[in-house]
Write a protein that holds these residues in place. Structure first.
Motif, PDB file in Angstrom:
ATOM      1  N   GLU A  43      33.118  42.855  95.991  1.00  0.00           N
ATOM      2  CA  GLU A  43      33.249  41.768  95.016  1.00  0.00           C
ATOM      3  C   GLU A  43      32.808  42.211  93.624  1.00  0.00           C
ATOM      4  O   GLU A  43      31.917  43.038  93.467  1.00  0.00           O
ATOM      5  CB  GLU A  43      32.388  40.582  95.436  1.00  0.00           C
ATOM      6  CG  GLU A  43      32.824  39.929  96.721  1.00  0.00           C
ATOM      7  CD  GLU A  43      31.889  38.802  97.118  1.00  0.00           C
ATOM      8  OE1 GLU A  43      30.691  38.868  96.805  1.00  0.00           O
ATOM      9  OE2 GLU A  43      32.379  37.858  97.743  1.00  0.00           O
ATOM     10  N   LEU A  44      33.434  41.615  92.628  1.00  0.00           N
ATOM     11  CA  LEU A  44      33.035  41.789  91.242  1.00  0.00           C
ATOM     12  C   LEU A  44      32.259  40.537  90.855  1.00  0.00           C
ATOM     13  O   LEU A  44      32.751  39.418  91.020  1.00  0.00           O
ATOM     14  CB  LEU A  44      34.266  41.956  90.352  1.00  0.00           C
ATOM     15  CG  LEU A  44      34.010  42.134  88.865  1.00  0.00           C
ATOM     16  CD1 LEU A  44      33.281  43.452  88.618  1.00  0.00           C
ATOM     17  CD2 LEU A  44      35.310  42.114  88.097  1.00  0.00           C
ATOM     18  N   VAL A  45      31.044  40.712  90.375  1.00  0.00           N
ATOM     19  CA  VAL A  45      30.197  39.582  90.012  1.00  0.00           C
ATOM     20  C   VAL A  45      30.196  39.457  88.491  1.00  0.00           C
ATOM     21  O   VAL A  45      29.890  40.402  87.776  1.00  0.00           O
ATOM     22  CB  VAL A  45      28.757  39.776  90.538  1.00  0.00           C
ATOM     23  CG1 VAL A  45      27.888  38.590  90.158  1.00  0.00           C
ATOM     24  CG2 VAL A  45      28.765  39.978  92.040  1.00  0.00           C
ATOM     25  N   VAL A  46      30.592  38.265  88.008  1.00  0.00           N
ATOM     26  CA  VAL A  46      30.664  38.018  86.573  1.00  0.00           C
ATOM     27  C   VAL A  46      29.983  36.703  86.239  1.00  0.00           C
ATOM     28  O   VAL A  46      29.758  35.864  87.109  1.00  0.00           O
ATOM     29  CB  VAL A  46      32.131  37.985  86.071  1.00  0.00           C
ATOM     30  CG1 VAL A  46      32.799  39.333  86.253  1.00  0.00           C
ATOM     31  CG2 VAL A  46      32.921  36.904  86.759  1.00  0.00           C
ATOM     32  N   LEU A  47      29.669  36.533  84.974  1.00  0.00           N
ATOM     33  CA  LEU A  47      29.101  35.286  84.478  1.00  0.00           C
ATOM     34  C   LEU A  47      30.205  34.540  83.752  1.00  0.00           C
ATOM     35  O   LEU A  47      30.764  35.030  82.783  1.00  0.00           O
ATOM     36  CB  LEU A  47      27.935  35.568  83.527  1.00  0.00           C
ATOM     37  CG  LEU A  47      27.166  34.358  83.031  1.00  0.00           C
ATOM     38  CD1 LEU A  47      26.453  33.673  84.183  1.00  0.00           C
ATOM     39  CD2 LEU A  47      26.160  34.778  81.984  1.00  0.00           C
ATOM     40  N   ARG A  48      30.561  33.360  84.253  1.00  0.00           N
ATOM     41  CA  ARG A  48      31.621  32.561  83.663  1.00  0.00           C
ATOM     42  C   ARG A  48      31.102  31.136  83.472  1.00  0.00           C
ATOM     43  O   ARG A  48      30.692  30.489  84.421  1.00  0.00           O
ATOM     44  CB  ARG A  48      32.850  32.573  84.582  1.00  0.00           C
ATOM     45  CG  ARG A  48      34.048  31.886  83.994  1.00  0.00           C
ATOM     46  CD  ARG A  48      35.220  31.865  84.929  1.00  0.00           C
ATOM     47  NE  ARG A  48      35.720  33.224  85.155  1.00  0.00           N
ATOM     48  CZ  ARG A  48      36.506  33.545  86.161  1.00  0.00           C
ATOM     49  NH1 ARG A  48      36.872  32.641  87.036  1.00  0.00           N
ATOM     50  NH2 ARG A  48      36.914  34.786  86.307  1.00  0.00           N
ATOM     51  N   ASN A  49      31.115  30.675  82.243  1.00  0.00           N
ATOM     52  CA  ASN A  49      30.632  29.326  81.908  1.00  0.00           C
ATOM     53  C   ASN A  49      29.215  29.098  82.423  1.00  0.00           C
ATOM     54  O   ASN A  49      28.912  28.082  83.049  1.00  0.00           O
ATOM     55  CB  ASN A  49      31.573  28.253  82.455  1.00  0.00           C
ATOM     56  CG  ASN A  49      32.944  28.335  81.841  1.00  0.00           C
ATOM     57  OD1 ASN A  49      33.097  28.695  80.674  1.00  0.00           O
ATOM     58  ND2 ASN A  49      33.962  28.020  82.621  1.00  0.00           N
ATOM     59  N   ASN A  50      28.339  30.089  82.194  1.00  0.00           N
ATOM     60  CA  ASN A  50      26.936  30.030  82.610  1.00  0.00           C
ATOM     61  C   ASN A  50      26.755  29.900  84.117  1.00  0.00           C
ATOM     62  O   ASN A  50      25.746  29.399  84.579  1.00  0.00           O
ATOM     63  CB  ASN A  50      26.188  28.908  81.883  1.00  0.00           C
ATOM     64  CG  ASN A  50      25.968  29.226  80.422  1.00  0.00           C
ATOM     65  OD1 ASN A  50      25.902  30.389  80.036  1.00  0.00           O
ATOM     66  ND2 ASN A  50      25.850  28.202  79.606  1.00  0.00           N
ATOM     67  N   GLU A  51      27.758  30.330  84.886  1.00  0.00           N
ATOM     68  CA  GLU A  51      27.662  30.344  86.327  1.00  0.00           C
ATOM     69  C   GLU A  51      27.997  31.740  86.830  1.00  0.00           C
ATOM     70  O   GLU A  51      28.896  32.397  86.306  1.00  0.00           O
ATOM     71  CB  GLU A  51      28.641  29.341  86.959  1.00  0.00           C
ATOM     72  CG  GLU A  51      28.314  27.887  86.705  1.00  0.00           C
ATOM     73  CD  GLU A  51      29.296  26.958  87.403  1.00  0.00           C
ATOM     74  OE1 GLU A  51      29.944  27.366  88.364  1.00  0.00           O
ATOM     75  OE2 GLU A  51      29.421  25.812  86.943  1.00  0.00           O
ATOM     76  N   ILE A  52      27.288  32.174  87.864  1.00  0.00           N
ATOM     77  CA  ILE A  52      27.592  33.466  88.470  1.00  0.00           C
ATOM     78  C   ILE A  52      28.759  33.257  89.421  1.00  0.00           C
ATOM     79  O   ILE A  52      28.726  32.406  90.288  1.00  0.00           O
ATOM     80  CB  ILE A  52      26.364  34.016  89.212  1.00  0.00           C
ATOM     81  CG1 ILE A  52      25.237  34.257  88.198  1.00  0.00           C
ATOM     82  CG2 ILE A  52      26.719  35.282  89.967  1.00  0.00           C
ATOM     83  CD1 ILE A  52      23.930  34.663  88.826  1.00  0.00           C
ATOM     84  N   VAL A  53      29.805  34.056  89.217  1.00  0.00           N
ATOM     85  CA  VAL A  53      31.027  33.928  90.003  1.00  0.00           C
ATOM     86  C   VAL A  53      31.318  35.262  90.666  1.00  0.00           C
ATOM     87  O   VAL A  53      31.217  36.313  90.048  1.00  0.00           O
ATOM     88  CB  VAL A  53      32.220  33.534  89.092  1.00  0.00           C
ATOM     89  CG1 VAL A  53      33.490  33.403  89.895  1.00  0.00           C
ATOM     90  CG2 VAL A  53      31.919  32.245  88.352  1.00  0.00           C
ATOM     91  N   ARG A  54      31.688  35.219  91.940  1.00  0.00           N
ATOM     92  CA  ARG A  54      32.064  36.424  92.678  1.00  0.00           C
ATOM     93  C   ARG A  54      33.585  36.432  92.832  1.00  0.00           C
ATOM     94  O   ARG A  54      34.163  35.472  93.313  1.00  0.00           O
ATOM     95  CB  ARG A  54      31.402  36.464  94.040  1.00  0.00           C
ATOM     96  CG  ARG A  54      29.887  36.538  93.936  1.00  0.00           C
ATOM     97  CD  ARG A  54      29.239  36.503  95.309  1.00  0.00           C
ATOM     98  NE  ARG A  54      27.808  36.461  95.191  1.00  0.00           N
ATOM     99  CZ  ARG A  54      27.032  37.536  95.146  1.00  0.00           C
ATOM    100  NH1 ARG A  54      27.572  38.726  95.209  1.00  0.00           N
ATOM    101  NH2 ARG A  54      25.728  37.421  95.027  1.00  0.00           N
ATOM    102  N   ILE A  55      34.187  37.547  92.431  1.00  0.00           N
ATOM    103  CA  ILE A  55      35.640  37.660  92.468  1.00  0.00           C
ATOM    104  C   ILE A  55      35.996  38.776  93.446  1.00  0.00           C
ATOM    105  O   ILE A  55      35.500  39.887  93.348  1.00  0.00           O
ATOM    106  CB  ILE A  55      36.201  38.000  91.065  1.00  0.00           C
ATOM    107  CG1 ILE A  55      35.796  36.922  90.074  1.00  0.00           C
ATOM    108  CG2 ILE A  55      37.713  38.157  91.127  1.00  0.00           C
ATOM    109  CD1 ILE A  55      36.117  37.268  88.639  1.00  0.00           C
ATOM    110  N   LYS A  56      36.893  38.453  94.377  1.00  0.00           N
ATOM    111  CA  LYS A  56      37.367  39.476  95.320  1.00  0.00           C
ATOM    112  C   LYS A  56      38.516  40.232  94.684  1.00  0.00           C
ATOM    113  O   LYS A  56      39.332  39.647  93.995  1.00  0.00           O
ATOM    114  CB  LYS A  56      37.820  38.823  96.616  1.00  0.00           C
ATOM    115  CG  LYS A  56      36.693  38.135  97.352  1.00  0.00           C
ATOM    116  CD  LYS A  56      36.819  38.335  98.813  1.00  0.00           C
ATOM    117  CE  LYS A  56      35.617  37.684  99.463  1.00  0.00           C
ATOM    118  NZ  LYS A  56      35.410  38.177 100.768  1.00  0.00           N
TER     119      LYS A  56
END
Length: 57
Positions: A43-56
């Motif tokens: 997974e790629l972990v990013v910060l989006r709209n002040n939330e931590i999001v995991r992207i496969k």
């Protein structure tokens, strides 16, 4: 010692060139990161709209 307009313009030109090189390097690093994440199927972990999001990948 007074800095002339020509010296200031030259300094700005050098700074712009350095900025372009840094941004190009960041783009290459990001592409390599994405390729690695796809290769390892992680997974790629990013910060989006002040939330931590995991992207496969």
């Amino acid at each position: 010692m007074k800095i002339t307009d020509i010296q200031l313009e030259e300094k700005r030109k050098i700074q712009l060139e350095e900025k372009k090189k840094i941004l190009k390097g960041l783009e290459i690093a990001y592409e390599k990161l994405l390729a690695f994440k796809k290769m390892t199927n992680s997974e790629l972990v990013v910060l989006r709209n002040n939330e931590i999001v995991r992207i496969k990948p």
